[in-house]
Each structure stands twice: as C-alpha cells, then as structure tokens.
Design an enzyme around this catalytic site. Structure first.
Site, mmCIF file in Angstrom:
data_model
loop_
_atom_site.group_PDB
_atom_site.id
_atom_site.type_symbol
_atom_site.label_atom_id
_atom_site.label_comp_id
_atom_site.label_asym_id
_atom_site.label_seq_id
_atom_site.Cartn_x
_atom_site.Cartn_y
_atom_site.Cartn_z
ATOM 1 N N LYS A 53 0.862 -1.171 -0.007
ATOM 2 C CA LYS A 53 0.022 0.099 -0.004
ATOM 3 C C LYS A 53 0.711 1.318 0.027
ATOM 4 O O LYS A 53 0.531 2.220 -0.704
ATOM 5 C CB LYS A 53 -0.997 0.118 1.234
ATOM 6 C CG LYS A 53 -2.106 -0.949 1.221
ATOM 7 C CD LYS A 53 -2.807 -1.408 2.378
ATOM 8 C CE LYS A 53 -3.771 -2.255 2.283
ATOM 9 N NZ LYS A 53 -4.395 -2.843 3.586
ATOM 10 N N GLN A 97 -4.848 -1.605 9.847
ATOM 11 C CA GLN A 97 -4.538 -2.711 8.914
ATOM 12 C C GLN A 97 -5.240 -3.993 9.993
ATOM 13 O O GLN A 97 -5.073 -4.052 11.142
ATOM 14 C CB GLN A 97 -3.277 -3.198 8.897
ATOM 15 C CG GLN A 97 -2.927 -4.351 8.008
ATOM 16 C CD GLN A 97 -3.226 -4.308 6.517
ATOM 17 O OE1 GLN A 97 -3.098 -3.408 5.936
ATOM 18 N NE2 GLN A 97 -3.690 -5.220 6.027
ATOM 19 N N ASP A 120 -11.102 2.900 4.458
ATOM 20 C CA ASP A 120 -11.477 1.660 4.240
ATOM 21 C C ASP A 120 -12.982 1.324 4.126
ATOM 22 O O ASP A 120 -13.222 0.391 3.951
ATOM 23 C CB ASP A 120 -10.904 1.109 5.292
ATOM 24 C CG ASP A 120 -9.761 -0.293 5.174
ATOM 25 O OD1 ASP A 120 -9.818 -0.431 3.829
ATOM 26 O OD2 ASP A 120 -9.230 -0.878 5.900
#
Ligand code: NAD
Length: 286
Positions: A53, A97, A120
């Site tokens: 990422k 994460q 997200d």
C-alpha cells in the site's frame, strides 16, 4: 474461457488519472494527500500488504506513513494515536490494518477513524451512505471489482449474481453495489445449504469465502463470469484464489486471475479514496 479479466490495463489508466489529481492537489494546497496505515503486531501477510500500500501510494505521488505498534499495545494507546491523526489537517486517509490482535473489539474500532478520513469505508456513517447509494468513500475491494467489471463492459442489469461470503469488508458491501447496479443478488455464506444449486443458476459469481479452491467446475453455469477475491499461498508457495482456475476455465466466459485481478484494484481504490478524502475535505469536490 473468452476473457481474462486482468487489472493491468485499467490500472495504468487509473494511475494516470490519479497522478494528475495529485499534481492538481499539490498545486492548489502546496502538499500531497497523505495516507497513514496503522499496523498492530507483525502478522507476515499484513506486513506485506502494508508495504504494498505504501509503495503504491508513493508511486502515485502521495505522502505515506506506516505506524507500527507491538501486538501487546493496549487498544487505548492505539486509539489515542488515531484521535491525534484525526485532528491532524495534513493527514487525509487513515487505515487500521486487519487482522488486529484479539484484545481489540472490532465493533468499537469502526468508530475510531474520523468518517472523512475513513479510506477503508468501515465507519457506520460511511457504511450507511454506501447502503443508501449516497456519495462517499468507497469500500476498496468491492468497488475495485465493480470498476473491473465496468472496464470489461460486463453488464450487471437483470443478471443473477451470487456473492459467496458475507464479511463486512468484502461480501456485504459487494452485494450492496451489485444491487445498486440492478443485478439480482444471492448472498451465500458458510451456513448456506446446497451452495452449488445456487451458483449453478448464477450468471456472475463473486467468490470471497477465504477457502482456496472452493469453487470448481461442478459449481458453475457454463458461460458465467467469475470474480475471484480470495488470496492464499498454496503448499508450493504459489498465490491462488478461492476458485480452482484450471477446473473452471473451460466453462466460463470470463474470470479474474489470481494474482493480477482483484488484489491490485483494491489498492488502487484505497489510493483513490485518500485523494478523494483530501480534495473533499479541502474543497468539497472530486
Ligand atoms: P472472511 O473470513 O471475513 O469471510 C469469509 C466469508 O465466507 C464468511 O462470510 C463465511 O460465511 C463465508 N464462507 C466461508 N466458507 C464458506 C463456504 N464453504 N461456503 C460459502 N461461504 C463460505 O474473509 P474476507 O475478509 O471476506 O476475505 C475473503 C477472501 O478474500 C480471503 O481469501 C481474503 O484473503 C481475500 N481478500 C482479498 C482482498 C483483495 O484485495 N483481493 C481483499 C480482502 C480479502
């Protein structure tokens, strides 16, 4: 199989588009949009995803930082850091994460990241917007799948789509997006009976069960389209999906490869969300 739904060409188009957005943003605001990834612990797959990422963010011109905590860090300490990032005007996107250590309550964590920086799409406000079809940050993997289907001109209207999996990150938002695109949606999961009776009727299968090789030719309708979201490493250290590619490939009209299909699209949408968050917070336009 007539068509391999690779992400490569679409990614190069998206990269140009997103890089130009970053250049414009820099001209107007004298800084780059910034993505911060928060990693708790050192789960090997998470460490790899996090660095991918970061590398992609930098390739598109974003600023990027990974903040790593020991797995034993109490949730309050991580929450304090996230609140600090929420308040920092130079941070545009924050991603926690997953998976997190079991001491973390996922039902609480979804409230930590400010909705305007929630790249997200986990905050209940953003999930609500998604289900209501309102403009907002997109769930990365499902939106990446929709972009891939659009790029290959696969129409969804009037199609029967079966989504296998009902996680908050993939299966559920995937069904919401398919429904908005006028598909008729079956949401299958681990308690679904006679899965292959449902999949064999379906024009489109989106497979996100987290079970390598779950779907073979006995599950597919000839001429169907398959999107394989799964990512695993098999005993030969090869990256494979939830679909047994060799078994189904003669039957299907189109299928995504693993790797090179859904995975890189997910990261591309994450970058898009970060740029979008930066622009929206600064100008209210994207
Ligand atoms: P998850 O474990 O949270 O959810 C799996 C879902 O599949 C559950 O809802 C479960 O009910 C269902 N399921 C499990 N076994 C089943 C079976 N035999 N039949 C029908 N349904 C079954 O997983 P997730 O986070 O949604 O991820 C799914 C897969 O996608 C994993 O392999 C993951 O690594 C991968 N993934 C890939 C990307 C990407 O960018 N390509 C992103 C996220 C997840």
């Amino acid at each position: 199989m007539n068509l391999l739904l690779e992400a490569k060409s679409l990614l190069s188009e998206r990269k140009n588009f997103l890089s130009s957005k970053v250049i414009d943003f820099k001209k107007n605001f004298n800084r780059s949009p910034k993505l911060v990834v928060v990693l708790v612990g050192s789960d090997p797959a998470s460490v790899i995803y996090t660095s991918k990422k970061g590398a992609e963010a930098q390739a598109i011109g974003l600023e990027h930082e990974t903040i790593q905590f020991e797995a034993s860090t109490p949730p309050e300490v991580v929450r304090e850091k996230i609140l600090e990032l929420n308040a920092n005007p130079n941070v545009d996107g924050i991603l926690i994460q997953r998976p997190l250590p079991t001491t973390y309550d996922l039902k609480e964590i979804i409230y930590w990241v400010d909705p305007s920086k929630d790249v997200d799409c986990f905050h209940p406000e953003n999930v609500g917007k998604l289900y209501l079809g309102l403009e907002g940050l997109k769930p990365c993997t499902p939106f990446g799948v929709m972009e891939l289907l659009k790029f290959y001109k696969i129409s969804l209207e009037k199609k029967l789509a079966c989504v296998i999996g009902r996680s908050d990150i993939v299966g559920k938002p995937m069904s919401a997006l398919l429904l908005q695109a006028n598909a008729t949606v079956i949401q299958a999961h681990s308690k679904t009976k006679n899965l292959n009776e449902l999949t064999k009727q379906s024009d489109i299968l989106i497979v996100a069960a987290g079970k390598p090789g779950l779907i073979d030719h006995s599950y597919v309708k000839p001429g169907c389209i398959i999107v394989d979201v799964g990512i695993h490493r098999n005993s030969k250290n090869k990256v494979v999906g939830d679909v047994d590619f060799d078994s189904v490939q003669k039957e299907v009209q189109a299928i995504t490869p693993v790797p090179g299909g859904v995975g890189p699209m997910t990261i591309s949408v994450l970058i898009e969300n970060t740029i979008k968050a930066a622009i929206t917070r600064s100008t209210n336009k994207f």
